[in-house]
Write an enzyme that holds these catalytic residues in place. Sequence first.
Site, short mmCIF file in Angstrom:
data_model
loop_
_atom_site.label_atom_id
_atom_site.label_comp_id
_atom_site.label_asym_id
_atom_site.label_seq_id
_atom_site.Cartn_x
_atom_site.Cartn_y
_atom_site.Cartn_z
N LYS A 20 1.86 -5.41 12.94
CA LYS A 20 2.95 -4.65 11.58
C LYS A 20 4.16 -5.62 11.40
O LYS A 20 4.45 -6.26 12.49
CB LYS A 20 3.27 -3.19 11.26
CG LYS A 20 1.60 -2.50 11.01
CD LYS A 20 2.30 -1.24 11.96
CE LYS A 20 3.54 -0.69 10.76
NZ LYS A 20 3.46 -0.70 8.97
N GLY B 78 1.73 1.39 6.01
CA GLY B 78 0.27 0.31 6.26
C GLY B 78 0.00 -0.23 7.26
O GLY B 78 0.90 0.25 8.36
N ALA B 79 -0.39 -1.44 7.54
CA ALA B 79 -0.63 -2.00 8.79
C ALA B 79 -1.26 -3.14 7.97
O ALA B 79 -1.89 -3.37 6.93
CB ALA B 79 -1.80 -1.59 9.78
N GLU C 146 9.88 0.50 11.19
CA GLU C 146 8.89 1.18 11.07
C GLU C 146 8.40 1.33 12.55
O GLU C 146 8.00 2.37 12.42
CB GLU C 146 7.74 0.03 10.54
CG GLU C 146 7.60 -0.01 9.14
CD GLU C 146 6.48 -1.08 8.88
OE1 GLU C 146 6.39 -0.72 7.59
OE2 GLU C 146 6.52 -1.89 9.77
N THR D 175 0.85 -1.25 0.35
CA THR D 175 -0.13 0.20 -0.06
C THR D 175 0.57 1.37 0.44
O THR D 175 0.29 2.33 -0.97
CB THR D 175 -0.96 0.24 1.41
OG1 THR D 175 -1.85 -1.50 1.14
CG2 THR D 175 -2.25 1.51 1.23
N LYS E 157 -8.38 -5.13 5.90
CA LYS E 157 -7.25 -5.31 6.88
C LYS E 157 -8.18 -4.98 8.79
O LYS E 157 -7.36 -4.92 9.58
CB LYS E 157 -5.69 -4.28 7.28
CG LYS E 157 -5.44 -4.67 5.98
CD LYS E 157 -5.01 -5.28 5.65
CE LYS E 157 -3.79 -6.14 4.45
NZ LYS E 157 -4.40 -5.75 3.41
#
Length: 228
Positions: free
Chosen positions: A97, A85-86, A106, A31, A124
């Site tokens: 994550k 993102g996740a 991150e 993403t 998600k």
Amino acid sequence: MDQNELKKLVGEEAVKFIEDGMTVGLGTGSTVKFMVDALGERVKNENLNIVGVPTSDRTAEQARSLGINVKSVDEVDHIDLTIDGADEISSDFQGIKGGGAAHLFEKIVATNSKKVMWIVDESKMVDHLGAFPLPLEVIPYGSKQVFKKLEKEGLHPEFRKNDAGEYVLTDSKNYVIDLHLGEIKHPHQLADYLIKQVGIVEQGLFLDMVNTVIVGRQNGPEVLTARP
């Protein structure tokens, strides 16, 4: 829209929050790749002056190729916003994550940021964390002992390996152990337990950290405020 179109949608929405002069943490993953592409377009078309702080070698490489000014986390004195993102986000905005094996970098960038934004497609968003395996970054030395301890605790560990059966390595040349938990009922307690285990460098629960979540839905991006 398919999943990639939803990811592209939220990536393009996220870069609207980036202003000239900002220092921006650049996450890692499929993403985020769309977001960095969109940011590169803004840098090129609007002469946007920003500094990107990447959370992985691959994000750094992509950003540089698009003309984005890149610095490491140790070369900046602040980070205004990190966009990442996740793998899972619960209804109370806690996250997992590390699916891309970048959760250590991150988390370092996120915890040094004034604001944190996660961008995800709607798949998600979950009620409870845990269906997605929880990643741990572990040093190779003694990793089998760590594994055995986690197994004994009933945490269902598995070393992450590539298609060739080799250990997946992080950018710090560490291993990844994924915990197959099904549901995490007490994420804060679990995080505290894991980080106290010698040999575990970092774990993939990102708790009380995100400020804004942008969710890609079929009817467009939804911007959610998690924390002020």
